[in-house]
Design a protein around this motif. Sequence first.
Motif, PDB file in Angstrom:
ATOM      1  N   ASP A  48     -15.116   3.064  15.186  1.00  0.00           N
ATOM      2  CA  ASP A  48     -13.905   3.245  15.996  1.00  0.00           C
ATOM      3  C   ASP A  48     -12.735   3.540  15.081  1.00  0.00           C
ATOM      4  N   LEU A  49     -11.899   4.451  15.502  1.00  0.00           N
ATOM      5  CA  LEU A  49     -10.696   4.742  14.722  1.00  0.00           C
ATOM      6  C   LEU A  49      -9.601   5.254  15.650  1.00  0.00           C
ATOM      7  N   GLU A  50      -8.416   5.336  15.094  1.00  0.00           N
ATOM      8  CA  GLU A  50      -7.289   5.869  15.857  1.00  0.00           C
ATOM      9  C   GLU A  50      -6.759   7.076  15.105  1.00  0.00           C
ATOM     10  N   VAL A  51      -6.668   8.188  15.780  1.00  0.00           N
ATOM     11  CA  VAL A  51      -6.153   9.410  15.145  1.00  0.00           C
ATOM     12  C   VAL A  51      -5.030   9.957  15.997  1.00  0.00           C
ATOM     13  N   ASP A  52      -3.860  10.065  15.424  1.00  0.00           N
ATOM     14  CA  ASP A  52      -2.690  10.605  16.123  1.00  0.00           C
ATOM     15  C   ASP A  52      -2.488   9.924  17.480  1.00  0.00           C
ATOM     16  N   GLY A  53      -2.657   8.600  17.502  1.00  0.00           N
ATOM     17  CA  GLY A  53      -2.416   7.841  18.719  1.00  0.00           C
ATOM     18  C   GLY A  53      -3.570   7.844  19.706  1.00  0.00           C
ATOM     19  N   ARG A  54      -4.681   8.495  19.350  1.00  0.00           N
ATOM     20  CA  ARG A  54      -5.847   8.514  20.253  1.00  0.00           C
ATOM     21  C   ARG A  54      -6.910   7.562  19.716  1.00  0.00           C
ATOM     22  N   LEU A  55      -7.462   6.730  20.605  1.00  0.00           N
ATOM     23  CA  LEU A  55      -8.584   5.873  20.211  1.00  0.00           C
ATOM     24  C   LEU A  55      -9.873   6.682  20.310  1.00  0.00           C
ATOM     25  N   VAL A  56     -10.639   6.641  19.253  1.00  0.00           N
ATOM     26  CA  VAL A  56     -11.850   7.457  19.195  1.00  0.00           C
ATOM     27  C   VAL A  56     -13.024   6.593  18.723  1.00  0.00           C
ATOM     28  N   THR A  57     -14.155   6.746  19.381  1.00  0.00           N
ATOM     29  CA  THR A  57     -15.401   6.195  18.843  1.00  0.00           C
ATOM     30  C   THR A  57     -16.162   7.362  18.246  1.00  0.00           C
ATOM     31  N   LEU A  58     -16.242   7.354  16.934  1.00  0.00           N
ATOM     32  CA  LEU A  58     -16.907   8.453  16.239  1.00  0.00           C
ATOM     33  C   LEU A  58     -18.374   8.094  16.080  1.00  0.00           C
ATOM     34  N   GLN A  59     -19.222   8.901  16.675  1.00  0.00           N
ATOM     35  CA  GLN A  59     -20.666   8.688  16.552  1.00  0.00           C
ATOM     36  C   GLN A  59     -21.167   9.694  15.516  1.00  0.00           C
ATOM     37  N   ILE A  60     -21.555   9.172  14.358  1.00  0.00           N
ATOM     38  CA  ILE A  60     -21.933  10.035  13.241  1.00  0.00           C
ATOM     39  C   ILE A  60     -23.453  10.111  13.155  1.00  0.00           C
ATOM     40  N   TRP A  61     -23.955  11.326  13.290  1.00  0.00           N
ATOM     41  CA  TRP A  61     -25.407  11.538  13.233  1.00  0.00           C
ATOM     42  C   TRP A  61     -25.764  12.106  11.870  1.00  0.00           C
ATOM     43  N   ASP A  62     -26.617  11.368  11.186  1.00  0.00           N
ATOM     44  CA  ASP A  62     -27.085  11.750   9.855  1.00  0.00           C
ATOM     45  C   ASP A  62     -28.482  12.322  10.012  1.00  0.00           C
ATOM     46  N   THR A  63     -28.701  13.531   9.513  1.00  0.00           N
ATOM     47  CA  THR A  63     -29.988  14.199   9.732  1.00  0.00           C
ATOM     48  C   THR A  63     -30.776  14.310   8.422  1.00  0.00           C
ATOM     49  N   ALA A  64     -32.071  14.519   8.567  1.00  0.00           N
ATOM     50  CA  ALA A  64     -32.949  14.707   7.406  1.00  0.00           C
ATOM     51  C   ALA A  64     -32.807  16.141   6.918  1.00  0.00           C
ATOM     52  N   GLY A  65     -32.434  16.308   5.657  1.00  0.00           N
ATOM     53  CA  GLY A  65     -32.211  17.651   5.138  1.00  0.00           C
ATOM     54  C   GLY A  65     -33.466  18.364   4.688  1.00  0.00           C
ATOM     55  N   GLN A  66     -34.544  17.631   4.486  1.00  0.00           N
ATOM     56  CA  GLN A  66     -35.756  18.272   3.988  1.00  0.00           C
ATOM     57  C   GLN A  66     -36.385  19.154   5.065  1.00  0.00           C
ATOM     58  N   GLU A  67     -36.877  20.326   4.631  1.00  0.00           N
ATOM     59  CA  GLU A  67     -37.398  21.331   5.561  1.00  0.00           C
ATOM     60  C   GLU A  67     -38.503  20.757   6.456  1.00  0.00           C
ATOM     61  N   ARG A  68     -39.337  19.883   5.897  1.00  0.00           N
ATOM     62  CA  ARG A  68     -40.482  19.376   6.671  1.00  0.00           C
ATOM     63  C   ARG A  68     -40.052  18.544   7.878  1.00  0.00           C
ATOM     64  N   PHE A  69     -38.782  18.128   7.931  1.00  0.00           N
ATOM     65  CA  PHE A  69     -38.317  17.318   9.059  1.00  0.00           C
ATOM     66  C   PHE A  69     -37.524  18.123  10.087  1.00  0.00           C
ATOM     67  N   LYS A  70     -37.585  19.452   9.964  1.00  0.00           N
ATOM     68  CA  LYS A  70     -36.782  20.303  10.843  1.00  0.00           C
ATOM     69  C   LYS A  70     -37.021  20.001  12.335  1.00  0.00           C
ATOM     70  N   SER A  71     -38.283  19.880  12.708  1.00  0.00           N
ATOM     71  CA  SER A  71     -38.563  19.683  14.142  1.00  0.00           C
ATOM     72  C   SER A  71     -38.099  18.316  14.629  1.00  0.00           C
ATOM     73  N   LEU A  72     -37.902  17.379  13.714  1.00  0.00           N
ATOM     74  CA  LEU A  72     -37.429  16.047  14.114  1.00  0.00           C
ATOM     75  C   LEU A  72     -35.911  16.010  14.261  1.00  0.00           C
ATOM     76  N   ARG A  73     -35.205  16.878  13.525  1.00  0.00           N
ATOM     77  CA  ARG A  73     -33.732  16.797  13.575  1.00  0.00           C
ATOM     78  C   ARG A  73     -33.104  17.725  14.621  1.00  0.00           C
ATOM     79  N   THR A  74     -33.693  18.913  14.819  1.00  0.00           N
ATOM     80  CA  THR A  74     -33.009  19.916  15.641  1.00  0.00           C
ATOM     81  C   THR A  74     -32.760  19.494  17.105  1.00  0.00           C
ATOM     82  N   PRO A  75     -33.610  18.662  17.730  1.00  0.00           N
ATOM     83  CA  PRO A  75     -33.311  18.271  19.116  1.00  0.00           C
ATOM     84  C   PRO A  75     -31.995  17.497  19.250  1.00  0.00           C
ATOM     85  N   PHE A  76     -31.496  16.982  18.147  1.00  0.00           N
ATOM     86  CA  PHE A  76     -30.304  16.138  18.218  1.00  0.00           C
ATOM     87  C   PHE A  76     -29.007  16.913  18.011  1.00  0.00           C
TER      88      PHE A  76
END
Length: 203
Positions: A48-76
């Motif tokens: 959660d953070l506040e930016v320019d007076g707006r309350l925001v819940t930042l949902q950060i998605w971290d993906t697998a960068g290795q090529e073999r995991f492509k099919s696991l990351r792209t649906p997201f």
Amino acid sequence: MSGKSLLLKVILLGDGGVGKSSLMNRYVTDRFDAQSFHTIGVEFLNRDLEVDGRLVTLQIWDTAGQERFKSLRTPFYRGADCCLLTFAVDDLHSFQNLASWKKEFMCYSDVRNPERFPFVVLGNKVDKEEGKEVGEDEARAWCEENGCCPYFETSAKDDTNVGVAFEAAVREVLAAEDQIDHTLLSSTIDLHGNRKVPCSSCC
Ligand SMILES: Nc1nc2c(ncn2[C@@H]2O[C@H](COP(=O)(O)OP(=O)(O)OP(=O)(O)O)[C@@H](O)[C@H]2O)c(=O)[nH]1
């Protein structure tokens, strides 16, 4: 200031080992692990953070960068409000791959207005001054040419520009707010969902 928090989904993409998980962990937990493991598929954390007076819940998605995991990351990719294209400044190859990461994102996401979709570019590991292979000017030039601004040199290790970069991502989304329906995040993800634009050439 509005009391209702805006849920924003941002997604970290880039080659394996450039420091995506480390950036997310630095920002959310303020920790850095020199021995982190490769991500398999995706993981996410909220802050959660506040930016320019707006309350925001930042949902950060971290993906697998290795090529073999492509099919696991792209649906997201669907439902992302901003994409953080990440490379390591001591790894030229990871910088040269930014265009293909952008292409993959555009291919599997459900972006409605490609021209206006916010990208932020992160050149991570800037603490490794001696092994630097990508200069700031070169990276900025790529960002300008590819419509992916702003650019930040970051270090998850030293906590350089990490908060600034995530807050910039929020500002980019808020600036494009009238283009986006922030209520789209659903509790389930359709792994077989139809893409809006058929993509035969890139993915
Ligand atoms: N010196 C330095 N090392 C870093 C930095 N960020 C991450 N690392 C190291 O780089 C390695 C890979 O970091 P990760 O965060 O796992 O990389 P990733 O991009 O998530 O990798 P994948 O999960 O395979 O996609 C780890 O050993 C980290 O400790 C940084 O800013 N500076």
